[in-house]
Design an enzyme around this catalytic site. Structure first.
Site, PDB file in Angstrom:
ATOM      1  N   ARG A  37       0.838  -1.191   0.000  1.00  0.00           N
ATOM      2  CA  ARG A  37       0.000   0.000   0.000  1.00  0.00           C
ATOM      3  C   ARG A  37       0.881   1.253   0.000  1.00  0.00           C
ATOM      4  O   ARG A  37       1.975   1.260   0.570  1.00  0.00           O
ATOM      5  CB  ARG A  37      -0.915   0.017   1.231  1.00  0.00           C
ATOM      6  CG  ARG A  37      -1.940   1.151   1.185  1.00  0.00           C
ATOM      7  CD  ARG A  37      -2.753   1.233   2.458  1.00  0.00           C
ATOM      8  NE  ARG A  37      -3.682   2.375   2.405  1.00  0.00           N
ATOM      9  CZ  ARG A  37      -4.289   2.890   3.447  1.00  0.00           C
ATOM     10  NH1 ARG A  37      -4.081   2.384   4.656  1.00  0.00           N
ATOM     11  NH2 ARG A  37      -5.103   3.922   3.311  1.00  0.00           N
ATOM     12  N   HIS A  38       0.401   2.311  -0.610  1.00  0.00           N
ATOM     13  CA  HIS A  38       1.122   3.583  -0.674  1.00  0.00           C
ATOM     14  C   HIS A  38       1.282   4.216   0.708  1.00  0.00           C
ATOM     15  O   HIS A  38       0.577   3.884   1.666  1.00  0.00           O
ATOM     16  CB  HIS A  38       0.381   4.561  -1.589  1.00  0.00           C
ATOM     17  CG  HIS A  38      -1.000   4.878  -1.102  1.00  0.00           C
ATOM     18  ND1 HIS A  38      -1.252   5.808  -0.106  1.00  0.00           N
ATOM     19  CD2 HIS A  38      -2.206   4.383  -1.456  1.00  0.00           C
ATOM     20  CE1 HIS A  38      -2.547   5.880   0.120  1.00  0.00           C
ATOM     21  NE2 HIS A  38      -3.156   5.019  -0.680  1.00  0.00           N
ATOM     22  N   GLY A  39       2.186   5.191   0.813  1.00  0.00           N
ATOM     23  CA  GLY A  39       2.376   5.949   2.038  1.00  0.00           C
ATOM     24  C   GLY A  39       1.229   6.925   2.294  1.00  0.00           C
ATOM     25  O   GLY A  39       0.314   7.083   1.476  1.00  0.00           O
ATOM     26  N   TYR A  72      -5.225  13.348   2.788  1.00  0.00           N
ATOM     27  CA  TYR A  72      -6.562  12.786   2.924  1.00  0.00           C
ATOM     28  C   TYR A  72      -6.576  11.659   3.953  1.00  0.00           C
ATOM     29  O   TYR A  72      -7.526  11.535   4.733  1.00  0.00           O
ATOM     30  CB  TYR A  72      -7.063  12.267   1.577  1.00  0.00           C
ATOM     31  CG  TYR A  72      -7.794  13.300   0.728  1.00  0.00           C
ATOM     32  CD1 TYR A  72      -7.598  14.666   0.912  1.00  0.00           C
ATOM     33  CD2 TYR A  72      -8.685  12.902  -0.264  1.00  0.00           C
ATOM     34  CE1 TYR A  72      -8.262  15.594   0.136  1.00  0.00           C
ATOM     35  CE2 TYR A  72      -9.362  13.827  -1.049  1.00  0.00           C
ATOM     36  CZ  TYR A  72      -9.149  15.175  -0.848  1.00  0.00           C
ATOM     37  OH  TYR A  72      -9.816  16.092  -1.623  1.00  0.00           O
ATOM     38  N   ASN A  73      -5.543  10.795   3.937  1.00  0.00           N
ATOM     39  CA  ASN A  73      -5.450   9.754   4.967  1.00  0.00           C
ATOM     40  C   ASN A  73      -5.417  10.375   6.354  1.00  0.00           C
ATOM     41  O   ASN A  73      -6.127   9.935   7.271  1.00  0.00           O
ATOM     42  CB  ASN A  73      -4.184   8.904   4.774  1.00  0.00           C
ATOM     43  CG  ASN A  73      -4.231   7.994   3.581  1.00  0.00           C
ATOM     44  OD1 ASN A  73      -3.219   7.807   2.907  1.00  0.00           O
ATOM     45  ND2 ASN A  73      -5.369   7.396   3.303  1.00  0.00           N
ATOM     46  N   ARG A  75       0.172   8.904  -5.469  1.00  0.00           N
ATOM     47  CA  ARG A  75       0.600   8.425  -4.156  1.00  0.00           C
ATOM     48  C   ARG A  75       1.196   7.023  -4.226  1.00  0.00           C
ATOM     49  O   ARG A  75       2.129   6.695  -3.489  1.00  0.00           O
ATOM     50  CB  ARG A  75      -0.566   8.470  -3.170  1.00  0.00           C
ATOM     51  CG  ARG A  75      -1.817   7.687  -3.568  1.00  0.00           C
ATOM     52  CD  ARG A  75      -2.981   8.067  -2.668  1.00  0.00           C
ATOM     53  NE  ARG A  75      -4.199   7.301  -2.874  1.00  0.00           N
ATOM     54  CZ  ARG A  75      -5.170   7.629  -3.705  1.00  0.00           C
ATOM     55  NH1 ARG A  75      -5.049   8.714  -4.464  1.00  0.00           N
ATOM     56  NH2 ARG A  75      -6.271   6.894  -3.787  1.00  0.00           N
ATOM     57  N   GLU A  82      -7.077   2.584  -6.973  1.00  0.00           N
ATOM     58  CA  GLU A  82      -8.011   2.356  -5.877  1.00  0.00           C
ATOM     59  C   GLU A  82      -9.427   2.195  -6.416  1.00  0.00           C
ATOM     60  O   GLU A  82      -9.746   2.621  -7.535  1.00  0.00           O
ATOM     61  CB  GLU A  82      -7.946   3.541  -4.899  1.00  0.00           C
ATOM     62  CG  GLU A  82      -8.883   3.454  -3.706  1.00  0.00           C
ATOM     63  CD  GLU A  82      -8.672   2.250  -2.822  1.00  0.00           C
ATOM     64  OE1 GLU A  82      -8.868   1.118  -3.315  1.00  0.00           O
ATOM     65  OE2 GLU A  82      -8.327   2.439  -1.623  1.00  0.00           O
TER      66      GLU A  82
END
Length: 226
Positions: free
Chosen positions: A10-12, A16-17, A61, A85
């Site tokens: 999974r991306h860093g 938004y996260n 990302r 995604e």
């Protein structure tokens, strides 16, 4: 099928996260913590796995996370939009409170494991089809004993694992999403075995406490200022 090992990374972290916004296919870049996570994740992953090929979602990302790993490993990186995604339609970019305010019944159903039907969200089944199609295509070009690393997104990876294990992504939701810049490892089963892949490890990452990982390299300063 030739390659024996599949790594799904999974991306860093992104802004938004950090804010709790639903990203979907909005093209949000890594934030400062996400770039640090990508560096740390690459170092940790390479102590365990030796990538032969790295394939990434074309969203920034994921592509930037893949680039860091590729440079550290000296391995080429290929972009594939099928690894994006899951699209959440009208919900993309929204906070939980905004989704609840605009779609109270549908949001409540989604939290119980049902699927949104009026937001324009991509179905889990459709995500599974495109993810598995891309993975199998790239795996086919590798020799026995080689390792494919796929850099993608939280929901897409969980759905891909479900589909690769021969389960129905629409009806079975038993794979929890991985943390940012963490990975899962699948091993190819023997010839003719069902399912074709087996889950060997899930949500693996660098050896940091969860609070440290979420806050980044300055986590102690951030904690002391609260």
């Amino acid at each position: 099928m030739s390659a024996r090992t599949l790594v799904l990374l999974r991306h860093g972290r992104t802004a938004y996260n950090a804010a709790g916004r639903l990203q979907g296919q909005v093209d949000i870049p890594l934030d400062d913590v996400g770039r640090w996570q990508a560096d740390e994740s690459a170092r940790a992953l390479l102590t365990r796995e030796t990538p032969t090929l790295i394939v990434t979602s074309d969203l920034g990302r994921a592509a930037d996370t893949a680039r860091v790993l590729g440079e550290a490993a000296g391995v080429r990186v290929v972009a594939d939009e099928r690894l994006r995604e899951r699209s959440f339609g009208a919900w993309e970019g929204m906070l939980r409170e905004e989704m609840l305010a605009g779609w109270p019944e549908e949001f409540a159903a989604w939290r119980k494991g049902e699927e949104p039907t009026t937001t324009g969200a991509e179905t889990r089944a459709a995500v599974g089809v495109r993810m598995v199609e891309a993975i199998e295509e790239h795996v086919a070009g590798l020799d026995a004993g080689e390792t494919l690393v796929v850099v993608s997104h939280g929901a897409a990876i969980s759905i891909a694992i479900t589909a690769l294990l021969g389960l129905d992504p629409d009806g079975w939701k038993g794979v929890q999403g991985a943390h940012n810049a963490h990975w899962s490892v699948l091993q190819a089963s023997g010839a003719g075995a069902v399912p074709a892949w087996r889950l060997a490890a899930h949500n693996i990452g660098p050896d940091f406490a969860p609070d440290h990982w979420a806050a980044g390299p300055d986590w102690q300063s951030a904690a002391s200022s609260v």
